[in-house]
Design a protein around this motif. Structure first.
Motif, short mmCIF file in Angstrom:
data_model
loop_
_atom_site.label_atom_id
_atom_site.label_comp_id
_atom_site.label_asym_id
_atom_site.label_seq_id
_atom_site.Cartn_x
_atom_site.Cartn_y
_atom_site.Cartn_z
N THR A 1 21.99 10.14 50.25
CA THR A 1 23.11 10.86 49.64
C THR A 1 24.34 10.83 50.54
OG1 THR A 1 22.42 13.03 50.49
CG2 THR A 1 21.63 12.39 48.29
N ASP A 2 24.17 10.41 51.79
CA ASP A 2 25.31 10.27 52.71
C ASP A 2 25.83 8.84 52.78
OD1 ASP A 2 25.43 12.95 53.50
OD2 ASP A 2 23.82 12.65 54.96
N ALA B 1 14.96 19.64 46.68
CA ALA B 1 16.32 19.14 46.90
C ALA B 1 17.41 20.11 46.44
CB ALA B 1 16.49 17.81 46.19
N ARG C 1 20.30 20.76 49.02
CA ARG C 1 21.18 19.59 49.22
C ARG C 1 22.04 19.34 47.98
NH1 ARG C 1 24.68 16.99 51.86
NH2 ARG C 1 24.64 14.75 51.65
N LEU D 1 17.23 11.86 50.10
CA LEU D 1 18.11 12.84 50.75
C LEU D 1 19.03 12.16 51.76
CD1 LEU D 1 15.60 15.78 51.24
CD2 LEU D 1 17.71 15.86 49.89
#
Length: 77
Positions: A23-24, A46, A49, A20
Motif C-alpha cells: 500500500t506504500d 487491515a 491501515r 499491507l
C-alpha cells in the motif's frame, strides 16, 4: 489476482502482510488497497491501515480505501 481470490488468499500466511506493505508502493498502491479489502473480508486484519488510507491526501486513494473498508465489513463504528 489476489483481489479475485478474496478470503481464499489468506491461506498464504504472508499474503496480508505483503499487501499491507504494497500500500506504500506508488506503482501498486491502488491494486494493493483493493485486494487488501477483499482478502481481509470479515476480519479486523487491515481495518487500521485502511482507515489511515481513507485520510490520504490523494482523493483516489481515499476512495479505494473506503471501498475496501466496505468489503471488509468489520468495525462499522
Amino acid at each position: 489476482t489476489l483481489s479475485c481470490l478474496g478470503p481464499a488468499a489468506r491461506q498464504v500466511p504472508e499474503c496480508v502482510d505483503t499487501l499491507l506493505a504494497l500500500t506504500d508502493n506508488p506503482d501498486l498502491r491502488w491494486a494493493a488497497i483493493d485486494a487488501l479489502g477483499r482478502v481481509t473480508a470479515g476480519t479486523d486484519a487491515a481495518v487500521d491501515r485502511l482507515l489511515a488510507l481513507s485520510r490520504d491526501p490523494d482523493v483516489w486513494v481515499r476512495g479505494i480505501a473506503l471501498t475496501a473498508l466496505g468489503h471488509v465489513g468489520r468495525q462499522p463504528e
